[in-house]
Design an enzyme around this catalytic site. Structure first.
Site: not given
Ligand code: ACO
Length: 378
Positions: A256, A314
Site C-alpha cells: 500500500h 483487497e
C-alpha cells in the site's frame, strides 16, 4: 517555484479534510471521528452516508427520512436500462457498464434539480445499476428495486432475487462502511480535481469510477481471490508465491502507498469474513486465506526487504464478498457502491472552500526545434 518532482504525488499534502484520517505507520483509519473498527460493524450504510455528508449521526426521524429519500430514488430511467442491455449484449466488464450508465443519470433531470437530490440519486442508483447489469449480463431479466429494503439488502436482493439474511446484510454493510472513505486515494482525488473546475457532481463521480477500475487501485480483489484458489492448498502456498515473486509479479492484496503496517481495514474485514464463514460458509477457504496471507507477508519481506509490504484491504474484501455469494467480477463494482459515499462527501467538501486543483510540471522535452515541411521529414 519549487521544482522538486514527487512521482505519484507521494508525500504531498493537497488539502485538509474532516472526512477520514489515514495513519499508515500506526495502521489507523478514522472515518468522520470514529475508528473504522467501531463504525464499520455498528452503522447501517445509510448512517455512514449521513455521517460523512452531514458530519453527524442522524437521529431516528432523520435516519428514517434519509432511508426513504434514498429508496425513493432507486428506479433507473428507461434510457439507462436500454444502455445496460446494449452493454450486456457486447458484453463489457461490469465497471465499464457502471461508468457508462452513471453518465446517463444526468438525463433524468427531474431527479436532480439540486445538488443534494443529485447526490442522493447517484448514491441510491449505484447498486441498482450494478445489479441490473449483472442480471442482464447473465441472461436474466432485471428485478425491480424493493423500497422497503435497506440500501445493502436491496442490492443483494436485486442481484440474487432472494431476500438476504440479517447476517448477510450485516456483512455487506460492514464492508461498505469500511471502504466508504479513505483519504486522498486516486479515485477520491480524481473526483476532487473534477469538481474543483466547477462542473457537476455526476461528471466527478463518473471520472472517479474510471480511476477506481484500475488494477493498482480497486481492481485487485478479484485477482487476490484467484490467487488463493490457484494455491488451493496451504502446503502449496510457498511454492506458488515464490514462483510469482521470482517472475517479478506483484502479489495482489499486498502492499500500500500509505500503510506500512497491516491495513486496519484488513482486520475489520477478516473478522467479518470469519463470522460469515462460521455461520454456514466455507471455513476451509478462510483458513487457507489466513495461511496464504502469512506466507505472502513473509516472502514479501524476503524479496523486498524493508519495504514493509503488508496485507491491504483487497485481500479480505475478496474473502468477505465471496462469502456473500458475489462473483469476483462484482468485487470492484461493490467497492464503488461503498466508495461513492466518500466521493460525494469529498466533492461537497471541495466545493465548501474551492480552489481549482492545478499543479505544475517541469518540461524536459526538446527546445528550439526547426519546423520541416512534410516532404522533408524525418
Ligand atoms: N507484490 C510484490 N511486490 C510489490 C508489491 C506486491 N503486492 N507491492 C509493491 N511491491 C514492490 C514493488 O515492485 C517495488 O519494488 P522495487 O522497488 O524493487 O521495484 C516496491 O515493492 C515498492 O512498490 P511501489 O510500487 O513503490 O509501491 P507503491 O506505493 O507505488 O504501490 C501498490 C502501492 C500499487 C498498492 C502496490 O503495492 C501494488 O501494486 N500492490 C498490488 C495491487 C493491490 O493490491 N492493489 C490494491 C491497493 S489497495 C487500494 O487501492 C484500495
Amino acid at each position: 517555484l519549487d521544482t522538486t518532482i514527487r512521482p505519484g504525488l507521494e508525500g504531498v499534502v493537497a488539502a485538509s479534510t474532516r472526512l477520514s484520517s489515514v495513519d499508515g505507520l500506526a495502521g489507523e483509519l478514522i472515518i468522520a471521528g470514529f475508528p473504522v473498527e467501531k463504525l464499520a460493524e455498528k452503522a447501517t450504510f445509510e448512517e455512514t452516508v449521513y455521517l460523512l455528508w452531514r458530519d453527524r449521526l442522524p437521529d431516528t426521524v432523520e435516519l428514517e427520512n434519509f432511508q426513504q429519500e434514498l429508496a425513493a430514488r432507486r428506479s433507473l430511467p428507461q434510457v439507462t436500462v436500454d444502455l445496460l442491455r446494449a452493454a450486456a449484449a457486447q458484453p463489457v466488464p461490469v465497471m465499464d457498464a457502471l461508468r457508462m450508465a452513471a453518465g446517463t443519470l444526468s438525463l433524468d433531470a427531474t431527479a436532480s434539480n439540486d445538488q443534494w437530490s443529485e447526490a442522493k440519486m447517484l448514491l441510491a442508483r449505484f447498486p441498482v445499476i450494478v445489479a441490473t447489469y449483472w442480471r442482464l449480463y447473465n441472461g436474466a431479466e432485471p428485478i425491480a428495486p424493493d423500497p422497503t429494503l435497506s440500501h445493502a439488502a436491496n442490492y443483494l436482493y436485486m442481484l440474487t432475487s432472494q431476500r438476504p439474511t440479517p447476517a448477510q446484510v450485516r456483512g455487506l454493510e460492514t464492508y461498505l462502511n469500511t471502504v466508504s472513505d479513505h483519504g486522498f486515494n486516486a479515485s477520491t482525488f480524481t473526483a476532487r480535481v473534477i469538481i474543483s473546475t466547477g462542473t457537476d457532481l455526476t461528471s466527478a463521480i463518473v471520472g472517479a469510477i474510471g480511476a477506481l477500475k484500475g488494477p493498482l487501485h480497486g481492481g485487485a480483489p478479484g485477482p487476490a481471490l484467484d490467487m488463493v484458489f490457484e494455491i488451493g492448498d496451504a502446503q502449496r502456498a510457498e511454492a506458488v508465491l515464490r514462483e510469482k515473486l521470482e517472475q517479478g509479479e506483484r502479489l495482489m492484496g499486498f502492499g500500500h502507498r500509505i500503510y506500512k503496517v497491516r491495513d486496519p481495514r484488513a482486520e475489520v474485514l477478516s473478522s467479518a469474513a470469519a463470522r460469515m464463514f462460521h455461520t454456514g460458509g466455507d471455513m476451509a477457504l478462510y483458513n487457507l486465506a489466513r495461511s496464504v496471507e502469512e506466507t505472502a507477508v513473509r516472502l514479501l519481506e524476503e524479496y523486498k526487504p524493508g519495504r514493509n509490504l503488508q496485507t491491504n484491504v483487497e485481500f479480505y474484501t475478496a474473502l468477505l464478498l465471496h462469502g456473500l455469494g458475489l462473483e469476483t467480477e462484482l468485487f470492484t463494482p461493490t467497492f464503488a457502491i461503498g466508495r461513492a459515499c466518500g466521493w460525494i462527501a469529498h466533492c461537497f467538501e471541495q466545493q465548501e472552500a474551492n480552489r481549482i486543483i492545478r499543479p505544475q510540471s517541469v518540461y524536459h522535452g526538446d527546445r528550439g526545434r526547426r519546423w520541416k515541411e512534410e516532404s522533408q521529414r524525418p
